[in-house]
Design an enzyme around this catalytic site. Structure first.
Site, PDB file in Angstrom:
ATOM      1  N   HIS A  39     119.865 104.932  63.516  1.00  0.00           N
ATOM      2  CA  HIS A  39     119.874 105.770  64.725  1.00  0.00           C
ATOM      3  C   HIS A  39     119.753 106.402  63.982  1.00  0.00           C
ATOM      4  CE1 HIS A  39     121.826 103.038  68.290  1.00  0.00           C
ATOM      5  NE2 HIS A  39     120.361 102.458  68.349  1.00  0.00           N
TER       6      HIS A  39
ATOM      7  N   LYS B 210     122.864  98.237  81.276  1.00  0.00           N
ATOM      8  CA  LYS B 210     122.045  97.956  80.516  1.00  0.00           C
ATOM      9  C   LYS B 210     122.779  96.045  80.249  1.00  0.00           C
ATOM     10  CE  LYS B 210     119.991  98.595  76.716  1.00  0.00           C
ATOM     11  NZ  LYS B 210     119.854  98.705  75.078  1.00  0.00           N
TER      12      LYS B 210
ATOM     13  N   ARG C 157     111.013  99.984  65.219  1.00  0.00           N
ATOM     14  CA  ARG C 157     111.792  99.080  64.577  1.00  0.00           C
ATOM     15  C   ARG C 157     110.309  97.158  64.219  1.00  0.00           C
ATOM     16  NH1 ARG C 157     116.739  97.369  66.468  1.00  0.00           N
ATOM     17  NH2 ARG C 157     115.439  97.804  68.303  1.00  0.00           N
TER      18      ARG C 157
ATOM     19  N   SER D 129     121.794  97.968  67.579  1.00  0.00           N
ATOM     20  CA  SER D 129     123.536  97.742  67.905  1.00  0.00           C
ATOM     21  C   SER D 129     124.295  96.015  68.674  1.00  0.00           C
ATOM     22  CB  SER D 129     123.422  98.652  69.957  1.00  0.00           C
ATOM     23  OG  SER D 129     123.284 100.053  69.486  1.00  0.00           O
TER      24      SER D 129
HETATM   25  O1  PNS Z   1     118.902 102.434  72.803  1.00  0.00           O
HETATM   26  P1  PNS Z   1     118.029 102.454  74.282  1.00  0.00           P
HETATM   27  O2  PNS Z   1     119.192 101.320  75.278  1.00  0.00           O
HETATM   28  O3  PNS Z   1     116.583 101.801  74.254  1.00  0.00           O
HETATM   29  O4  PNS Z   1     117.508 103.633  75.218  1.00  0.00           O
HETATM   30  C1  PNS Z   1     116.978 103.499  75.986  1.00  0.00           C
HETATM   31  C2  PNS Z   1     117.088 104.391  76.994  1.00  0.00           C
HETATM   32  C3  PNS Z   1     118.082 105.548  77.088  1.00  0.00           C
HETATM   33  C4  PNS Z   1     116.650 105.564  76.094  1.00  0.00           C
HETATM   34  C5  PNS Z   1     116.037 104.725  78.058  1.00  0.00           C
HETATM   35  O5  PNS Z   1     116.738 103.680  78.369  1.00  0.00           O
HETATM   36  C6  PNS Z   1     115.539 105.696  79.323  1.00  0.00           C
HETATM   37  O6  PNS Z   1     115.330 106.854  78.954  1.00  0.00           O
HETATM   38  N1  PNS Z   1     117.454 105.102  80.416  1.00  0.00           N
HETATM   39  C7  PNS Z   1     117.259 106.436  81.581  1.00  0.00           C
HETATM   40  C8  PNS Z   1     116.561 106.810  82.490  1.00  0.00           C
HETATM   41  C9  PNS Z   1     115.200 106.755  82.582  1.00  0.00           C
HETATM   42  O7  PNS Z   1     115.100 108.399  82.582  1.00  0.00           O
HETATM   43  N2  PNS Z   1     114.448 105.759  82.841  1.00  0.00           N
HETATM   44  C10 PNS Z   1     113.107 106.005  83.345  1.00  0.00           C
HETATM   45  C11 PNS Z   1     112.015 105.887  81.963  1.00  0.00           C
HETATM   46  S1  PNS Z   1     112.063 104.122  81.752  1.00  0.00           S
END
Ligand code: PNS
Length: 167
Positions: free
Chosen positions: A22, A46, A101, A139
């Site tokens: 990250h 999650k 990735r 993670s």
């Molecule tokens: O590190 P991650 O868990 O892959 O990040 C995912 C993240 C947080 C970027 C994604 O879940 C997100 O954008 N969450 C906020 C909620 C949202 O906007 N959802 C609609 C888009 S799918």
């Protein structure tokens, strides 16, 4: 269509916990854009079972890691609970940067980018290929390795290692 260049991007994630992978994406985003906001998502559901670290802890780990790597300049870290596109609009950010990735990331990221485009077409989805040095880090691998007593020092900065009980 907006004529202005992008000056501010958001690097979003759950960061449970933040890894060198990250931090590489964050540092490279800062190289490309003068202002970067790292947005730490609450991600309460999650995988259906929450996160290992609280939102406050995850924000603090990102902040501390940026300090440890001495890359804080021009980078803010904020928690967020709602939609990523709402946050981008509130901040006036012109793009979202994410690391890719393997091809397995691609399907998921394309779906998110499409959805986000419908929500806020003025916010660009920008992807950087993860550095080969960090392409295998996630993670979940860090959490599993730490839980089993493995060495995580090559995956996460010292403050995260301490929080994982692996100092
Ligand atoms: O590190 P991650 O868990 O892959 O990040 C995912 C993240 C947080 C970027 C994604 O879940 C997100 O954008 N969450 C906020 C909620 C949202 O906007 N959802 C609609 C888009 S799918």
């Amino acid at each position: 269509m907006s004529e202005s260049t992008i000056k501010h991007v958001v690097v979003p994630g759950t960061f449970d916990p933040v890894t060198y992978g990250h931090l590489d994406v964050i540092a490279r985003s800062r190289k490309m854009f003068p202002r970067v906001t790292v947005a730490v998502a609450a991600s309460v559901n999650k995988n259906g079972n929450g996160t290992q670290f609280s939102l406050d802890e995850r924000v603090e780990m990102v902040r501390e890691s940026l300090r440890e790597l001495n890359i804080e300049d021009g980078i803010d870290v904020v928690p967020f609970t709602g939609l990523l596109m709402d946050l981008c609009q509130q901040l006036g950010a012109g793009g979202v940067v994410k690391g890719l990735r393997a091809t397995t990331d691609f399907e998921y990221e394309l779906q998110q980018a499409d959805l986000n485009f419908h929500l806020a077409p003025e916010v660009e989805s920008i992807f950087v290929m993860s550095s080969p040095k960090f392409s295998y880090i996630s993670s979940s691998v860090v959490r599993e390795l730490a839980a089993m007593g493995g060495d995580v020092s090559f995956l996460v900065p010292p403050n995260v290692r301490i929080r994982l009980g692996r100092a």
